[in-house]
Design a protein around this motif. Structure first.
Motif, PDB file in Angstrom:
ATOM      1  N   GLY A 123       0.799  -1.234   0.000  1.00 45.67           N
ATOM      2  CA  GLY A 123       0.000   0.000   0.000  1.00 45.67           C
ATOM      3  C   GLY A 123       0.823   1.272   0.000  1.00 45.67           C
ATOM      4  N   THR A 124       2.121   1.171  -0.031  1.00 47.64           N
ATOM      5  CA  THR A 124       2.976   2.370   0.036  1.00 47.64           C
ATOM      6  C   THR A 124       3.320   2.843  -1.368  1.00 47.64           C
ATOM      7  OG1 THR A 124       3.945   1.614   2.109  1.00 47.64           O
ATOM      8  CG2 THR A 124       5.178   3.277   0.887  1.00 47.64           C
ATOM      9  N   SER A 143       4.892  -7.876  -2.763  1.00 48.01           N
ATOM     10  CA  SER A 143       3.680  -8.272  -3.485  1.00 48.01           C
ATOM     11  C   SER A 143       2.769  -9.134  -2.610  1.00 48.01           C
ATOM     12  CB  SER A 143       4.044  -8.980  -4.788  1.00 48.01           C
ATOM     13  OG  SER A 143       5.139  -9.846  -4.621  1.00 48.01           O
ATOM     14  N   VAL A 144       3.036  -9.127  -1.308  1.00 49.96           N
ATOM     15  CA  VAL A 144       2.107  -9.596  -0.268  1.00 49.96           C
ATOM     16  C   VAL A 144       2.315  -8.656   0.914  1.00 49.96           C
ATOM     17  CG1 VAL A 144       2.181 -12.045  -0.946  1.00 49.96           C
ATOM     18  CG2 VAL A 144       3.773 -11.204   0.804  1.00 49.96           C
ATOM     19  N   GLU A 145       1.387  -8.680   1.879  1.00 55.83           N
ATOM     20  CA  GLU A 145       1.641  -7.945   3.123  1.00 55.83           C
ATOM     21  C   GLU A 145       2.763  -8.674   3.841  1.00 55.83           C
ATOM     22  OE1 GLU A 145       0.700  -5.064   4.173  1.00 55.83           O
ATOM     23  OE2 GLU A 145      -0.748  -4.762   2.568  1.00 55.83           O
ATOM     24  N   PRO A 146       3.836  -7.965   4.220  1.00 54.15           N
ATOM     25  CA  PRO A 146       4.960  -8.662   4.833  1.00 54.15           C
ATOM     26  C   PRO A 146       4.570  -9.361   6.137  1.00 54.15           C
ATOM     27  CG  PRO A 146       5.259  -6.265   4.924  1.00 54.15           C
ATOM     28  CD  PRO A 146       4.072  -6.524   4.063  1.00 54.15           C
ATOM     29  N   GLY A 147       5.174 -10.502   6.372  1.00 53.38           N
ATOM     30  CA  GLY A 147       4.948 -11.218   7.626  1.00 53.38           C
ATOM     31  C   GLY A 147       4.925 -12.722   7.498  1.00 53.38           C
ATOM     32  N   PRO A 155      -1.878  -8.753  -7.478  1.00 54.15           N
ATOM     33  CA  PRO A 155      -1.566  -8.279  -8.841  1.00 54.15           C
ATOM     34  C   PRO A 155      -1.490  -6.766  -8.966  1.00 54.15           C
ATOM     35  CG  PRO A 155      -3.614  -9.577  -8.794  1.00 54.15           C
ATOM     36  CD  PRO A 155      -3.100  -9.531  -7.392  1.00 54.15           C
ATOM     37  N   ASP A 156      -2.173  -6.025  -8.078  1.00 54.13           N
ATOM     38  CA  ASP A 156      -2.153  -4.553  -8.161  1.00 54.13           C
ATOM     39  C   ASP A 156      -0.740  -3.983  -8.068  1.00 54.13           C
ATOM     40  OD1 ASP A 156      -4.828  -4.595  -8.377  1.00 54.13           O
ATOM     41  OD2 ASP A 156      -5.270  -3.681  -6.419  1.00 54.13           O
ATOM     42  N   GLN A 190       4.392 -12.573 -15.247  1.00 56.78           N
ATOM     43  CA  GLN A 190       3.797 -11.225 -15.235  1.00 56.78           C
ATOM     44  C   GLN A 190       4.746 -10.254 -14.544  1.00 56.78           C
ATOM     45  OE1 GLN A 190       0.065 -11.236 -13.006  1.00 56.78           O
ATOM     46  NE2 GLN A 190       0.174 -13.425 -12.731  1.00 56.78           N
ATOM     47  N   ALA A 191       5.407 -10.730 -13.484  1.00 51.14           N
ATOM     48  CA  ALA A 191       6.345  -9.852 -12.776  1.00 51.14           C
ATOM     49  C   ALA A 191       7.533  -9.515 -13.680  1.00 51.14           C
ATOM     50  CB  ALA A 191       6.815 -10.520 -11.487  1.00 51.14           C
TER      51      ALA A 191
END
Ligand SMILES: O=C(CO)[C@H](O)[C@H](O)COP(=O)(O)O
Length: 225
Positions: A123-124, A143-147, A155-156, A190-191
């Motif tokens: 989100g940053t 490309s995921v929320e870290p953790g 994909p966004d 895609q990446a």
């Protein structure tokens, strides 16, 4: 992209009781050899998970000649990151959301002999940190929320990767664009197409029967784009 795609297996998905052996599984010859080993340092504060810290990284440095790509998901990286650089980590990545003075931090990492990495959560926005990025060697787009490992690719974030690629290329920045989270056979192309240089993959490598072969297969897929 002018250079070979880099593959960095994340030991977050490895067997923590056998970390040296697990790293050796991706330290063979040729295409099965990883470029970097990605080490996720989590402090249970910046992210809701706890993994390992500097003493384990020091042991890993003795166990492998592969470059360690240390991703610090911790509070106060301004204080803690230098220890990883001084220990011999190849690249030390800090989160822009956690660093107080990321420009000074990059300078200190360089002075301690490491590459400096800047990471952004999904989100940053990147646009707010362009001046900072100029001081860094790698940009780690989450490309995921870290953790946690094993999450689904968001994909966004590909739009952010495309922006990063454009900024790096047009600004002639010497920055490697790295992606982390949910990278596997279904998502790596895609990446790669969006402009990623370095692919972190945890479960896709350490969940495979033969981690070395998984490295080779991911690299081939990335190169095909
Ligand atoms: O930083 C991370 C999580 O915060 C991991 O490196 C990442 O999620 C890799 O695991 P996987 O490839 O299984 O998604």
């Amino acid at each position: 992209m002018s250079h070979r795609s880099l593959i960095a297996p994340s030991i977050l998905s490895a067997d923590f009781a056998r970390l040296g052996e697990e790293i050796n599984a991706v330290a063979g010859e040729g295409e099965t050899r990883a470029d970097w080993v990605h080490v996720d340092v989590m402090d249970a504060h910046f992210v809701p998970n706890l993994t390992l810290g500097l003493p384990v990284v020091k042991s890993l440095l003795k166990a492998t000649d592969l470059p360690l790509d240390c991703h610090l998901m911790i509070e106060d990286p301004d204080h803690w990151a230098i220890g990883y650089a001084e220990a011999g980590a190849y690249n030390v990545t800090v989160h822009v959301e956690a660093a107080s003075d990321p420009v000074m931090l990059a300078k200190n990492l360089h002075a301690a002999g490491a590459k400096a990495g800047l990471s952004v959560k999904p989100g940053t926005p990147l646009e707010d940190h362009l001046e900072t990025l100029k001081h860094y060697d790698t940009l780690l787009v989450m490309s995921v929320e870290p953790g946690f490992g094993g999450q689904s690719f968001i994909p966004d974030v590909l739009d952010k990767v495309r922006t990063a690629r454009r900024l790096v290329d047009t600004g002639h920045l010497n920055v490697i664009v790295e992606i982390d989270g949910g990278i596997n056979a279904d998502t790596i192309e895609q990446a790669a197409e969006a402009g990623v240089d370095c692919f972190v993959a945890g479960s896709a490598v350490y969940g495979a029967e033969d981690p070395g072969k998984a490295v080779a297969a991911l690299r081939a897929q990335a190169a095909a784009r």
